[in-house]
Design a protein around this motif. Structure first.
Motif, PDB file in Angstrom:
ATOM      1  N   ILE A 289       8.116   3.909  98.614  1.00 49.30           N
ATOM      2  CA  ILE A 289       7.175   3.169  97.779  1.00 49.30           C
ATOM      3  C   ILE A 289       6.057   2.662  98.679  1.00 49.30           C
ATOM      4  CG2 ILE A 289       8.309   0.914  98.005  1.00 49.30           C
ATOM      5  CD1 ILE A 289       7.722   0.568  94.942  1.00 49.30           C
ATOM      6  N   ALA A 290       4.874   2.540  98.113  1.00 47.30           N
ATOM      7  CA  ALA A 290       3.770   1.928  98.845  1.00 47.30           C
ATOM      8  C   ALA A 290       3.507   0.570  98.221  1.00 47.30           C
ATOM      9  CB  ALA A 290       2.527   2.802  98.782  1.00 47.30           C
ATOM     10  N   VAL A 291       3.603  -0.463  99.020  1.00 48.82           N
ATOM     11  CA  VAL A 291       3.313  -1.825  98.589  1.00 48.82           C
ATOM     12  C   VAL A 291       2.069  -2.266  99.348  1.00 48.82           C
ATOM     13  CG1 VAL A 291       4.135  -4.210  98.548  1.00 48.82           C
ATOM     14  CG2 VAL A 291       5.737  -2.337  98.104  1.00 48.82           C
ATOM     15  N   ASP A 292       1.012  -2.557  98.614  1.00 48.86           N
ATOM     16  CA  ASP A 292      -0.287  -2.885  99.215  1.00 48.86           C
ATOM     17  C   ASP A 292      -0.768  -1.756 100.125  1.00 48.86           C
ATOM     18  OD1 ASP A 292      -1.735  -5.035  98.368  1.00 48.86           O
ATOM     19  OD2 ASP A 292      -1.438  -6.226 100.170  1.00 48.86           O
ATOM     20  N   GLY A 293      -0.379  -0.525  99.785  1.00 47.44           N
ATOM     21  CA  GLY A 293      -0.770   0.635 100.570  1.00 47.44           C
ATOM     22  C   GLY A 293       0.133   0.928 101.751  1.00 47.44           C
ATOM     23  N   VAL A 294       1.157   0.105 101.979  1.00 45.95           N
ATOM     24  CA  VAL A 294       2.051   0.238 103.134  1.00 45.95           C
ATOM     25  C   VAL A 294       3.285   1.040 102.735  1.00 45.95           C
ATOM     26  CG1 VAL A 294       3.420  -1.010 104.849  1.00 45.95           C
ATOM     27  CG2 VAL A 294       1.265  -1.991 104.019  1.00 45.95           C
ATOM     28  N   SER A 295       3.580   2.088 103.481  1.00 49.46           N
ATOM     29  CA  SER A 295       4.757   2.919 103.238  1.00 49.46           C
ATOM     30  C   SER A 295       6.031   2.136 103.560  1.00 49.46           C
ATOM     31  CB  SER A 295       4.689   4.164 104.126  1.00 49.46           C
ATOM     32  OG  SER A 295       5.880   4.899 104.031  1.00 49.46           O
ATOM     33  N   LEU A 296       6.899   1.977 102.538  1.00 45.82           N
ATOM     34  CA  LEU A 296       8.158   1.256 102.712  1.00 45.82           C
ATOM     35  C   LEU A 296       9.284   2.027 102.044  1.00 45.82           C
ATOM     36  CD1 LEU A 296       6.869  -2.327 101.809  1.00 45.82           C
ATOM     37  CD2 LEU A 296       7.343  -1.451 104.104  1.00 45.82           C
TER      38      LEU A 296
ATOM     39  N   ARG B 284      -0.544  14.482 111.739  1.00 44.09           N
ATOM     40  CA  ARG B 284       0.898  14.242 111.649  1.00 44.09           C
ATOM     41  C   ARG B 284       1.177  13.446 110.391  1.00 44.09           C
ATOM     42  NH1 ARG B 284       3.309  12.596 117.368  1.00 44.09           N
ATOM     43  NH2 ARG B 284       4.927  12.036 115.924  1.00 44.09           N
ATOM     44  N   LEU B 285       2.308  13.714 109.759  1.00 50.27           N
ATOM     45  CA  LEU B 285       2.687  13.011 108.532  1.00 50.27           C
ATOM     46  C   LEU B 285       3.793  12.011 108.827  1.00 50.27           C
ATOM     47  CD1 LEU B 285       2.720  15.936 105.943  1.00 50.27           C
ATOM     48  CD2 LEU B 285       1.039  14.111 106.161  1.00 50.27           C
ATOM     49  N   GLY B 286       3.412  10.793 109.160  1.00 52.41           N
ATOM     50  CA  GLY B 286       4.364   9.701 109.271  1.00 52.41           C
ATOM     51  C   GLY B 286       4.393   9.000 107.928  1.00 52.41           C
ATOM     52  N   GLY B 287       5.189   7.970 107.789  1.00 50.71           N
ATOM     53  CA  GLY B 287       5.241   7.259 106.510  1.00 50.71           C
ATOM     54  C   GLY B 287       5.699   8.202 105.410  1.00 50.71           C
ATOM     55  N   HIS B 288       4.976   8.238 104.295  1.00 52.17           N
ATOM     56  CA  HIS B 288       5.231   9.209 103.239  1.00 52.17           C
ATOM     57  C   HIS B 288       3.912   9.518 102.543  1.00 52.17           C
ATOM     58  CE1 HIS B 288       5.623   5.425 100.835  1.00 52.17           C
ATOM     59  NE2 HIS B 288       5.205   6.165  99.830  1.00 52.17           N
ATOM     60  N   ILE B 289       3.870  10.545 101.757  1.00 50.97           N
ATOM     61  CA  ILE B 289       2.622  10.911 101.096  1.00 50.97           C
ATOM     62  C   ILE B 289       2.309   9.891 100.008  1.00 50.97           C
ATOM     63  CG2 ILE B 289       1.490  12.631  99.646  1.00 50.97           C
ATOM     64  CD1 ILE B 289       2.926  14.764 101.301  1.00 50.97           C
ATOM     65  N   VAL B 290       1.129   9.299 100.109  1.00 51.51           N
ATOM     66  CA  VAL B 290       0.651   8.284  99.180  1.00 51.51           C
ATOM     67  C   VAL B 290      -0.652   8.809  98.581  1.00 51.51           C
ATOM     68  CG1 VAL B 290      -0.154   5.899  98.964  1.00 51.51           C
ATOM     69  CG2 VAL B 290       1.683   6.442 100.579  1.00 51.51           C
ATOM     70  N   LEU B 291      -0.725   8.860  97.266  1.00 53.16           N
ATOM     71  CA  LEU B 291      -1.909   9.405  96.619  1.00 53.16           C
ATOM     72  C   LEU B 291      -3.033   8.395  96.439  1.00 53.16           C
ATOM     73  CD1 LEU B 291      -0.221  11.605  93.878  1.00 53.16           C
ATOM     74  CD2 LEU B 291      -1.109  12.293  96.107  1.00 53.16           C
ATOM     75  N   GLY B 292      -2.713   7.121  96.408  1.00 50.70           N
ATOM     76  CA  GLY B 292      -3.730   6.116  96.182  1.00 50.70           C
ATOM     77  C   GLY B 292      -3.973   5.851  94.713  1.00 50.70           C
ATOM     78  N   HIS B 293      -3.064   6.324  93.853  1.00 50.94           N
ATOM     79  CA  HIS B 293      -3.133   6.065  92.416  1.00 50.94           C
ATOM     80  C   HIS B 293      -2.144   4.950  92.124  1.00 50.94           C
ATOM     81  CE1 HIS B 293      -4.321  10.560  91.979  1.00 50.94           C
ATOM     82  NE2 HIS B 293      -5.226   9.847  92.617  1.00 50.94           N
ATOM     83  N   VAL B 294      -2.634   3.760  91.927  1.00 56.70           N
ATOM     84  CA  VAL B 294      -1.793   2.578  91.783  1.00 56.70           C
ATOM     85  C   VAL B 294      -1.191   2.522  90.384  1.00 56.70           C
ATOM     86  CG1 VAL B 294      -1.784   0.056  91.871  1.00 56.70           C
ATOM     87  CG2 VAL B 294      -3.147   1.356  93.515  1.00 56.70           C
TER      88      VAL B 294
END
Length: 186
Positions: free
Chosen positions: A138-145, A92-102
């Motif tokens: 946006i991901a802040v510290d990896g957290v979807s916000l 399931r896709l909760g949050g949003h898609i985060v690539l992990g490229h900071v």
């Protein structure tokens, strides 16, 4: 790919720098037994590769660029990190898609605490501010916000009670007061 929905918080046990590779040894008994070699894992928003996993901890490798442009380069034992395993096909896709490229490191400039929630203002370099839009993800510290508002030099995000409880973002007050290092991964 990740969702920004944090699975658990890990504790940095040690950091081993050898030449241009840095190994992070992270205690995370909730997920370590399920990790496998070469698996991707989001460590406070940065996508790293697991090189060894045990019953209670794992080792992830970082190259110099990751150390230089993320909060991970500032970590020291026993700092806490947000952890999320990569998505599997069919998840399931909760949050949003985060690539992990900071994209960079920002500084918490203000925290407005309400009864149960907090609004956090984060200053970021002008070179990345043009990517941030009001009501965007946006991901802040990896957290979807979700971004609340944006100026030329900063942006705000809202943090709900469960996020404050289940992630390292609950420690943001320490960042602002100097009890911890100012920074986040964006």
């Amino acid at each position: 790919m990740f969702t920004g929905l944090i699975e658990t918080i890990g504790t940095v046990l040690s950091i081993d720098r050898r030449g241009d590779v840095t190994n992070l040894i992270i205690e995370a008994p909730e997920i370590s037994p399920e990790l496998s070699e070469n698996e991707s894992i989001s460590v406070s928003g940065a996508c790293l590769s697991v090189v060894k996993a045990g019953h209670t901890s794992f080792i992830a490798e970082m190259m110099g660029e990751t150390v230089a442009v993320t909060k991970l380069g500032m970590l020291k034992p026993p700092d806490k990190v947000n952890l999320e395993r990569a998505l599997k096909v069919g998840d399931r896709l909760g949050g949003h898609i985060v690539l992990g490229h900071v994209e960079g490191i920002g500084v918490v400039s203000e925290i407005s605490k309400k009864t149960q929630t907090s609004t956090v203002r984060i200053n970021a370099d002008a070179s990345i501010m043009h990517y941030i839009v009001p009501k965007g993800s946006i991901a802040v510290d990896g957290v979807s916000l979700t971004v609340i508002d944006v100026t030329e030099t900063d942006f705000t995000v809202g943090i709900i009670p469960s996020t404050l409880k289940l992630t390292t973002l609950g420690e943001l007050e320490g960042w602002r007061t100097g009890k911890s290092r100012n920074g986040y991964n964006r």
